[in-house]
Design an enzyme around this catalytic site. Structure first.
Site, PDB file in Angstrom:
ATOM      1  N   SER A  46       0.804  -1.225   0.000  1.00 58.86           N
ATOM      2  CA  SER A  46       0.000   0.000   0.000  1.00 58.86           C
ATOM      3  C   SER A  46       0.831   1.266   0.000  1.00 58.86           C
ATOM      4  O   SER A  46       0.481   2.241  -0.652  1.00 58.86           O
ATOM      5  CB  SER A  46      -0.915   0.017   1.236  1.00 58.86           C
ATOM      6  OG  SER A  46      -1.779  -1.084   1.226  1.00 58.86           O
ATOM      7  N   GLY A  68       0.680   4.325  -2.532  1.00 57.70           N
ATOM      8  CA  GLY A  68       0.641   5.684  -1.998  1.00 57.70           C
ATOM      9  C   GLY A  68       2.027   6.056  -1.503  1.00 57.70           C
ATOM     10  O   GLY A  68       2.747   5.229  -0.941  1.00 57.70           O
ATOM     11  N   ASN A 124       3.759   8.298   5.811  1.00 58.81           N
ATOM     12  CA  ASN A 124       3.349   8.001   4.439  1.00 58.81           C
ATOM     13  C   ASN A 124       2.292   8.989   3.971  1.00 58.81           C
ATOM     14  O   ASN A 124       2.093  10.046   4.567  1.00 58.81           O
ATOM     15  CB  ASN A 124       2.825   6.570   4.362  1.00 58.81           C
ATOM     16  CG  ASN A 124       1.548   6.396   5.170  1.00 58.81           C
ATOM     17  OD1 ASN A 124       1.441   6.911   6.283  1.00 58.81           O
ATOM     18  ND2 ASN A 124       0.573   5.696   4.623  1.00 58.81           N
ATOM     19  N   LEU A 125       1.573   8.611   2.962  1.00 59.18           N
ATOM     20  CA  LEU A 125       0.538   9.459   2.400  1.00 59.18           C
ATOM     21  C   LEU A 125      -0.603   9.724   3.369  1.00 59.18           C
ATOM     22  O   LEU A 125      -1.246  10.772   3.307  1.00 59.18           O
ATOM     23  CB  LEU A 125       0.009   8.798   1.132  1.00 59.18           C
ATOM     24  CG  LEU A 125      -1.082   9.521   0.369  1.00 59.18           C
ATOM     25  CD1 LEU A 125      -0.587  10.870  -0.125  1.00 59.18           C
ATOM     26  CD2 LEU A 125      -1.536   8.682  -0.814  1.00 59.18           C
ATOM     27  N   CYS A 126      -0.860   8.797   4.260  1.00 58.56           N
ATOM     28  CA  CYS A 126      -2.016   8.925   5.166  1.00 58.56           C
ATOM     29  C   CYS A 126      -1.615   8.995   6.632  1.00 58.56           C
ATOM     30  O   CYS A 126      -2.467   8.839   7.508  1.00 58.56           O
ATOM     31  CB  CYS A 126      -2.988   7.776   4.940  1.00 58.56           C
ATOM     32  SG  CYS A 126      -3.522   7.615   3.233  1.00 58.56           S
ATOM     33  N   GLU A 157      -0.092   7.095   8.803  1.00 59.84           N
ATOM     34  CA  GLU A 157      -0.143   6.011   9.783  1.00 59.84           C
ATOM     35  C   GLU A 157       1.090   5.117   9.763  1.00 59.84           C
ATOM     36  O   GLU A 157       1.332   4.372  10.718  1.00 59.84           O
ATOM     37  CB  GLU A 157      -1.407   5.157   9.590  1.00 59.84           C
ATOM     38  CG  GLU A 157      -1.332   4.087   8.516  1.00 59.84           C
ATOM     39  CD  GLU A 157      -1.577   4.611   7.120  1.00 59.84           C
ATOM     40  OE1 GLU A 157      -1.776   3.807   6.196  1.00 59.84           O
ATOM     41  OE2 GLU A 157      -1.574   5.841   6.945  1.00 59.84           O
ATOM     42  N   PRO A 212      -6.785   4.849   6.689  1.00 56.31           N
ATOM     43  CA  PRO A 212      -8.114   5.477   6.520  1.00 56.31           C
ATOM     44  C   PRO A 212      -9.214   4.526   6.057  1.00 56.31           C
ATOM     45  O   PRO A 212     -10.381   4.760   6.331  1.00 56.31           O
ATOM     46  CB  PRO A 212      -7.866   6.553   5.456  1.00 56.31           C
ATOM     47  CG  PRO A 212      -6.404   6.775   5.461  1.00 56.31           C
ATOM     48  CD  PRO A 212      -5.772   5.473   5.829  1.00 56.31           C
ATOM     49  N   ALA A 254     -10.715   4.242   3.301  1.00 49.17           N
ATOM     50  CA  ALA A 254     -11.785   4.950   2.605  1.00 49.17           C
ATOM     51  C   ALA A 254     -12.544   4.057   1.635  1.00 49.17           C
ATOM     52  O   ALA A 254     -13.774   4.107   1.564  1.00 49.17           O
ATOM     53  CB  ALA A 254     -11.199   6.148   1.857  1.00 49.17           C
ATOM     54  N   ILE A 258     -12.008   0.363   1.136  1.00 46.28           N
ATOM     55  CA  ILE A 258     -12.381  -0.997   1.547  1.00 46.28           C
ATOM     56  C   ILE A 258     -13.530  -0.986   2.546  1.00 46.28           C
ATOM     57  O   ILE A 258     -14.319  -1.931   2.593  1.00 46.28           O
ATOM     58  CB  ILE A 258     -11.171  -1.787   2.092  1.00 46.28           C
ATOM     59  CG1 ILE A 258     -10.587  -1.151   3.346  1.00 46.28           C
ATOM     60  CG2 ILE A 258     -10.120  -1.972   1.022  1.00 46.28           C
ATOM     61  CD1 ILE A 258      -9.551  -2.030   4.036  1.00 46.28           C
TER      62      ILE A 258
END
Length: 951
Positions: free
Chosen positions: A349, A378, A562-564, A566, A748, A750, A752
């Site tokens: 991911s 990401g 990372n992008l989100c 976490e 997140p 979003a 799944i």
């Protein structure tokens, strides 16, 4: 002589006659008015409108009196013509137009149904044809639509009107329409009624399954025949996929008959409509536009892809994985769902990388970004090493342009290379707060200024050391440096960073550094919060807790998330950190109002095996990614459906009980995830860099809070209690080690969560009625659980729906809703940030990485923002994600009579006329945080299709 109206005769189109009824004229005009004014069926009309309808009705009667009282009677078309003419005579042109459209639609419906007598209306009637997939045209048969709708509504007839659905579909029929378009019309007819009653979601889902079955199985078989058709087609699906080079040839090595027998077709009905539409649009394997996968083929394909390396047990493991996925207890992240069992199984991911202050390495990273984004990864990039603007370039004897121009190139690369053609490329750039370009970095997402120094499509995040927060707290100065003159700061954390930073400040004061600049720490913090509110960026993340609590502090540094926000893994020139994600569905683990720990243990144990398998099966787009992932083997097990799990237990997010559930549920997941990784180490061996890690030193995540306290020199405000006996876990780790350097991260989810129909991640309910946008389109979402509870109390009706629309999906202002329901169904902007932070802090103590924590603020002010983010830091949180603010208008109200409510929602009252929000400085005067009113509510819609990065 004119006979009394009671004796008047009206001729039907088929020759039958009936008595004249003035009420029918009035009702027809009333419907036209409602259509023009967007009024619901039960909403009352204004007195003036009612009087006008009565007047026109009487005039129609007078106009047709002679014909209607004759022996032949008056034709129904003559009556309708009179209505049209008199409405226009009264100047009601728009209402008359609605009436004309109404007549035309019903004429079309009669033709499509083949109503007896329709041919009498004219001799030019043409047959309507349907175009089949092979191009053959066949006569349209409305009975087939009625049969399909009846099947979809089976068992739901007390709520769902088959006739209404059919009439809606028939309005969309035209000569030459394709079968796919007819199915689409049926789905839309059900979908647009979901807001009235969520039961229509079931109807839409059943119709969507028919579309998928036609593609993947060749037909939509009956419920009785479905299991056999499913199993017979499974091997054909595998062969077709391999032949088309969409599936890996390795799948032929499985016993396909054994796997086909394990399929559970009835689990297709676990999907809600939006989940089916989402997998149809973007996840199901297709060949030349035809989906060759059904939902259970999809789950089994992913399971097979994750069991490829399981040797003689691969069928057993695939079935085990399938049962966890198809029952929606756990879901792998989007890249795994996209690419498992395909010729390019890029299943990871997130990718995190660090760039060196070297032109070749800068463009190596940009090239890597493109490769990683191509396969749905990401990205998080650390740019702190790049020397600041005007820094000296030794090789050319020139001056650097700093980091900003390179970030513009990164932004454009993300736009150019989307994620596998399935979603937009996404990257987040991180910069430490002592970098001299930090203020320009804060402005990257502004809509004003030099566009060459703006990155409108890229995310940004502050990487903040604890020392900066201490300086803000004490209202002291902060020094900015160029990294080429302070090269070791980038790799130092905690006390070591503080000591070295103050040393460099001393050198700067003595004139030993070419570039440095002092600023007020509070002023810089104020600007961070202002930009965060204005543009949604940069996000607030903290360097020291991310590093000090990292299990891998012995062999590297966490330079960014990372992008989100976490994932927290080490990066270097030779290592691009990789994380493999999946999430536990908390909702399904609540049974009869209680959290099922035995079920959770089984789910977590199997999920950890699936995640570990990803690492060996994975296709790595770059050597640096392969090196890092195979050395450290990190995985990120997360959660979703937290809000749903609370509601299933009768709990409000705004409660101590919710905080306790966040604590206990995460403790259980942490317990079993660490134990499972240790048992995998026993079976498969430890990860290669285990020796010297915190695991090896006997430190579990819960133990590292004390380490952070010692490094920070401040107490961490978090409850340390535990409910489980951790002795078996500690003993297992001490004896066998760990298979994975990291085990947990809350992403997140979003997409799944949409697939399996639960609330996103750890999010509170956004609203109970809203329009969700993603790359599949726009979809009305209504809380099924809430509607069912309102039904149980006889409170769900048209008025309640209108009120929910008017109040933007929030219950607090609706007087009819009982207080206990309002408390349990608080939405994100009604839940005080305190509760979000408390829940997050309790989770964080058990997690070895981080969590994508969105923060919501209904009435933002500078002081509130300051207090909220300082509280997050003091509780030891490692990162935060989006700051959500509330717009003035959120839900379409065109079908709501706003005059019926006549008051403003509470959240719209008492809005300050000033654009300035003030941030209180400790021990100092107030400082204005300038937040333009026009920006409120424009900061990242939670349902924005661009915000789907990790999952």
């Amino acid at each position: 002589m004119v006979r009394p109206q009671t004796d008047w005769i009206v001729r039907k189109r088929d020759g039958r006659v009936s008595s004249f009824d003035m009420g029918r004229i009035g009702r027809a005009m009333e419907n036209a008015y409602r259509a023009e004014l967007n009024l619901a069926d039960k909403q009352p009309l204004d007195t003036e409108v009612v009087d006008t309808i009565k007047t026109i009705t009487q005039e129609v009667a007078e106009q047709i009196a002679n014909s209607a009282s004759s022996d032949k009677g008056v034709g129904v078309e003559e009556v309708q013509d009179a209505v049209e003419m008199l409405m226009m005579k009264h100047g009601l042109y728009r209402v008359a137009r609605r009436y004309i459209v109404y007549r035309a639609e019903h004429a079309k419906l009669r033709a499509l149904r083949g109503d007896e007598g329709f041919a009498d209306e004219g001799s030019d009637r043409a047959q309507t044809y349907v175009t089949l997939d092979d191009g053959v045209r066949v006569p349209f048969d409305s009975n087939r639509i009625e049969q399909r709708l009846a099947q979809a509504c089976e068992g739901l007839e007390d709520v769902c009107s088959i006739n209404d659905l059919q009439e809606e579909v028939l309005k969309s029929i035209y000569d030459g329409i394709t079968t796919r378009e007819i199915y689409r019309a049926m789905i839309l007819a059900a979908r647009c009624r979901i807001e009235r009653d969520p039961i229509y979601d079931t109807v839409a889902a059943r119709l969507m399954l028919n579309v998928i079955y036609h593609d993947s199985l060749g037909s939509a078989p009956s419920a009785k025949k479905l299991p056999q058709v499913y199993r017979n087609q499974f091997e054909h699906y595998i062969i077709d996929g391999i032949t088309a080079e969409r599936l890996s040839p390795d799948l032929r090595e499985f016993n396909l008959t054994e796997l086909a027998d394990a399929l559970e077709p009835e689990r297709d009905h676990l999907f809600q409509y939006l989940g089916l539409q989402t997998i149809y649009d973007r996840y199901l394997i297709h060949v030349d536009g035809r989906r060759i996968e059904s939902p259970q083929f999809f789950w089994m394909r992913v399971s097979m892809g994750l069991a490829l390396n399981e040797g003689e047990l691969k069928e057993q493991r695939a079935i085990e994985f399938y049962n966890i996925l198809s029952s929606m207890r756990f879901t792998s992240a989007t890249p795994t769902l996209f690419n498992a069992a395909t010729p390019h199984p890029q299943l990871s991911s997130c990718y995190l990388s660090t760039v060196d202050d070297d032109l070749e390495d800068i463009f190596r990273l940009i090239s890597d970004n493109a490769k990683l984004s191509k396969w749905a990864g990401g990205l998080g990039n650390d740019w702190t090493n790049i020397r600041a603007t005007n820094a000296h370039i030794h090789g050319t004897n020139g001056q650097s342009q700093g980091v900003i121009p390179f970030l513009k190139v990164v932004n454009d690369t993300a736009v150019a290379v989307n994620q596998g053609g399935k979603r937009k490329g996404a990257v987040c750039a991180y910069l430490e707060s002592w970098h001299m370009d930090i203020e320009d970095f804060l402005d990257l997402r502004k809509n004003t200024g030099d566009d060459r120094r703006r990155t409108h499509d890229m995310h940004t995040a502050n990487w903040i050391p604890d020392l900066f927060m201490k300086r803000v707290e004490a209202n002291l100065e902060w020094t900015l440096f160029s990294p080429d003159e302070v090269p070791d700061l980038h790799d130092l954390t905690g006390k070591a960073f503080e000591d070295r930073y103050t040393y460099y400040e001393k050198l700067a004061a003595e004139g030993e550094l070419r570039l440095s600049r002092k600023v007020s720490a509070m002023e810089l913090w104020r600007k961070m919060l202002t930009r965060l509110f204005e543009t949604g960026h940069p996000w607030i993340t903290w360097k020291d807790p991310s590093n000090v609590r990292s299990p891998q502090d012995h062999c590297g540094v966490v330079h960014s998330s990372n992008l989100c926000t976490e994932i927290l893994l080490n990066t270097s020139e030779s290592e691009t950190a990789v994380c493999n994600l999946g999430s536990i569905n908390l909702k399904v683990h609540v049974r009869d109002g209680k959290f099922d720990l035995d079920m959770l243990q089984e789910t977590v144990t199997i999920a950890m095996r699936m995640l570990d398998n990803v690492i060996d099966i994975n296709f790595y787009p770059t050597d640096q990614a392969a090196n890092a992932n195979k050395r450290h083997r990190p995985v990120g097990l997360g959660v979703m459906g937290f809000q749903d799990a609370l509601l299933a237990q009768g709990l409000s997010y705004s409660s101590d009980a919710a905080v306790e559930f966040a604590d206990r549920s995460m403790e259980a997941i942490s317990y079993h995830a660490i134990l499972a990784s240790s048992q995998l180490a026993k079976e498969r061996g430890q990860y290669s860099t285990y020796e010297g890690s915190k695991w090896d030193r006997g430190l579990l995540p819960i133990d590292t809070l004390a380490v952070l306290e010692a490094e920070r020199g401040q107490a961490i405000d978090v409850d340390r209690s535990a409910s489980l006996d951790w002795t078996p876990v500690r003993e297992s780790v001490a004896k066998y080690g760990m298979r994975n350097s990291n085990c947990m991260a809350i992403a997140p989810t979003a997409t799944i969560s949409t697939i399996i129909g639960v609330s996103q991640s750890i999010e509170p309910s956004y609203k109970h009625l809203y329009v969700k946008s993603n790359l599949s389109g726009e979809f009305t979402q209504v809380s099924t659980v809430l509607v069912n509870e309102l039904k149980d109390r006889n409170l769900w009706d048209t008025d309640m729906l209108d009120a929910l629309k008017y109040y933007d999906g929030i219950l607090s202002e609706i007087a009819r809703v009982p207080a206990d329901i309002k408390e349990r169904y608080k939405t994100a902007f009604e839940v005080e940030p305190h509760w979000l932070l408390e829940c997050a802090a309790r989770r964080q103590k058990w997690i070895d990485m981080g969590q994508s924590l969105n923060l919501y603020m209904q009435d933002p002010s500078g002081k509130k923002l300051h207090d909220m983010y300082f509280a997050a830091w003091k509780k030891g949180l490692k990162t935060t994600y989006y700051l959500r603010s509330l717009a003035a208008t959120q839900v379409e109200k065109s079908t709501v009579d706003v005059n019926k409510f006549g008051i403003q929602p509470r959240w719209m009252k008492n809005k300050s006329a000033s654009n300035d929000i003030r941030l209180d400085r400790p021990h100092a005067e107030e400082v204005a945080v300038e937040i333009p009113a026009t920006m409120v509510g424009q900061v990242c819609d939670p349902n924005n299709p661009d915000c789907e990065a990790c999952q």
